[in-house]
Design an enzyme around this catalytic site. Structure first.
Site, short mmCIF file in Angstrom:
data_model
loop_
_atom_site.label_atom_id
_atom_site.label_comp_id
_atom_site.label_asym_id
_atom_site.label_seq_id
_atom_site.Cartn_x
_atom_site.Cartn_y
_atom_site.Cartn_z
N ASN A 8 13.15 -9.36 -25.45
CA ASN A 8 13.07 -10.59 -24.67
C ASN A 8 11.62 -11.04 -24.66
O ASN A 8 10.79 -10.42 -24.01
CB ASN A 8 13.57 -10.30 -23.24
CG ASN A 8 13.35 -11.47 -22.30
OD1 ASN A 8 13.05 -12.59 -22.73
ND2 ASN A 8 13.49 -11.21 -21.00
N LYS A 10 10.35 -13.66 -23.40
CA LYS A 10 9.94 -14.45 -22.23
C LYS A 10 9.14 -15.67 -22.73
O LYS A 10 9.41 -16.16 -23.82
CB LYS A 10 9.14 -13.58 -21.25
CG LYS A 10 9.87 -12.26 -20.97
CD LYS A 10 9.25 -11.44 -19.91
CE LYS A 10 10.09 -10.18 -19.71
NZ LYS A 10 9.63 -9.36 -18.61
N HIS A 96 18.10 -13.18 -15.59
CA HIS A 96 16.90 -12.33 -15.53
C HIS A 96 16.21 -12.51 -14.18
O HIS A 96 16.18 -13.61 -13.62
CB HIS A 96 15.95 -12.71 -16.67
CG HIS A 96 14.88 -11.68 -16.90
ND1 HIS A 96 13.80 -11.55 -16.05
CD2 HIS A 96 14.75 -10.72 -17.84
CE1 HIS A 96 13.05 -10.54 -16.48
NE2 HIS A 96 13.61 -10.02 -17.56
N GLU A 98 13.24 -12.78 -13.44
CA GLU A 98 12.18 -13.78 -13.44
C GLU A 98 12.74 -15.19 -13.26
O GLU A 98 12.01 -16.10 -12.88
CB GLU A 98 11.35 -13.65 -14.73
CG GLU A 98 10.49 -12.39 -14.71
CD GLU A 98 10.13 -11.86 -16.08
OE1 GLU A 98 10.37 -12.54 -17.10
OE2 GLU A 98 9.60 -10.73 -16.13
N GLU A 168 17.81 -3.88 -14.78
CA GLU A 168 16.35 -4.00 -14.83
C GLU A 168 15.80 -4.02 -13.40
O GLU A 168 15.78 -5.09 -12.77
CB GLU A 168 15.94 -5.30 -15.53
CG GLU A 168 16.39 -5.44 -16.95
CD GLU A 168 15.53 -6.43 -17.73
OE1 GLU A 168 14.99 -6.04 -18.76
OE2 GLU A 168 15.38 -7.57 -17.29
N GLY A 174 7.32 -4.95 -16.50
CA GLY A 174 5.92 -5.29 -16.80
C GLY A 174 4.91 -4.52 -15.97
O GLY A 174 3.73 -4.90 -15.93
N SER A 210 9.52 -1.85 -18.62
CA SER A 210 8.42 -0.99 -19.10
C SER A 210 8.85 0.00 -20.19
O SER A 210 8.29 1.10 -20.26
CB SER A 210 7.76 -0.26 -17.92
OG SER A 210 7.17 -1.20 -17.04
#
Ligand code: 13P
Length: 248
Positions: A8, A10, A96, A98, A168, A174, A210
């Site tokens: 992904n 992003k 997701h 985010e 996730e 991250g 991660s």
């Protein structure tokens, strides 16, 4: 058993990096086992370019979201699942964290899934709890709610469409932090069980957060996940394919 590695990107990359990744992948793909399912989700703008290079390879190309408002219409800035399918992509990442943290609701996520399936796209649905939710003992309740509020009643009827869940945990994305091995296996098992209860089938449950070439082996052994959804380490073909080479 099939193992999955989906990248992904992003909001990262450039036209040149997308081109270089795809060219690099073409060279590396012949050395990858046919038991590994590979996918990459660049920003919308780079889908066509990557697909042009990867079209006849085993690497799937997908999008990172799609419109929740149907396939066509007066929705400035939206990109529909049909358009993603039309350029030749075959999957879409939905829900997701985010995007959830920027206002995507379970209603919108449910509509995106419906639009994606209607257009013939496969789906990777992301779920996961925040650190506060985990600390309050709510990890499973949060994930259950995310799944129950957005999943269709029935599994996709078309066998060429896959439906995967990516667990996730928000706090692992991250950050370089990984869940403890027992937390990993508990949560992936939990997601798998919910899906089995609901659809009476086994679907791939991926882990994301991660994951790097250096830890993918241990993460997959500990989590018993079907594969990984990878952010930062999917940006260069070297990292991505090193990660694939290090799969257990
Ligand atoms: P990182 O691998 O960069 O932590 O991102 C994970 C992720 O969000 C994949 O969707």
């Amino acid at each position: 058993m099939l193992k999955w590695v989906i990248g992904n990107w992003k909001m990262n990359g450039s036209l040149k990096e997308a081109h270089d990744f795809a060219e690099g992948a073409v060279k590396k793909l012949p050395h990858v086992s046919s038991h590994v399912m590979l996918g990459i989700a660049p920003p919308f703008l780079y889908l066509s370019g990557m697909l042009g290079i990867l079209r006849d390879t085993a690497m799937m190309v997908g999008a990172q979201t799609c419109s929740d408002r149907g396939q066509y219409g007066p929705y400035t800035g939206d990109v529909s699942a049909s358009m993603i399918k039309d350029v030749g992509a075959n999957f879409v990442i939905i829900g997701h964290s985010e995007r959830r943290s920027h206002g995507e609701t379970s209603t919108s996520i449910a509509s995106q899934i419906a639009c994606a399936l209607e257009a013939g796209l496969s789906v990777v649905l992301c779920v996961g709890e925040t650190m506060e939710e985990r600390d309050s003992g709510l990890a499973k309740a949060v994930v259950l709610k995310q799944l129950e509020s957005s999943l269709p009643k029935h599994a996709p009827a078309k066998t060429e469409q896959f439906f995967a869940i990516a667990y996730e945990p928000v706090w692992a994305i991250g950050t370089g932090r990984l869940p403890m091995p027992e937390e990993l296996s508990e949560m992936t098992h939990f997601c798998r069980q919910i899906m089995k209860d609901r659809w009476q089938i086994d679907i791939p449950v991926l882990y994301g957060g991660s994951v790097k070439p250096s830890n993918v082996h241990d993460v997959l052994i500990a989590s018993k996940a079907s594969g990984v959804l990878v952010g930062g380490a999917s940006l260069s073909p070297e990292d991505f394919f090193q990660l694939v080479a290090n799969l257990p």
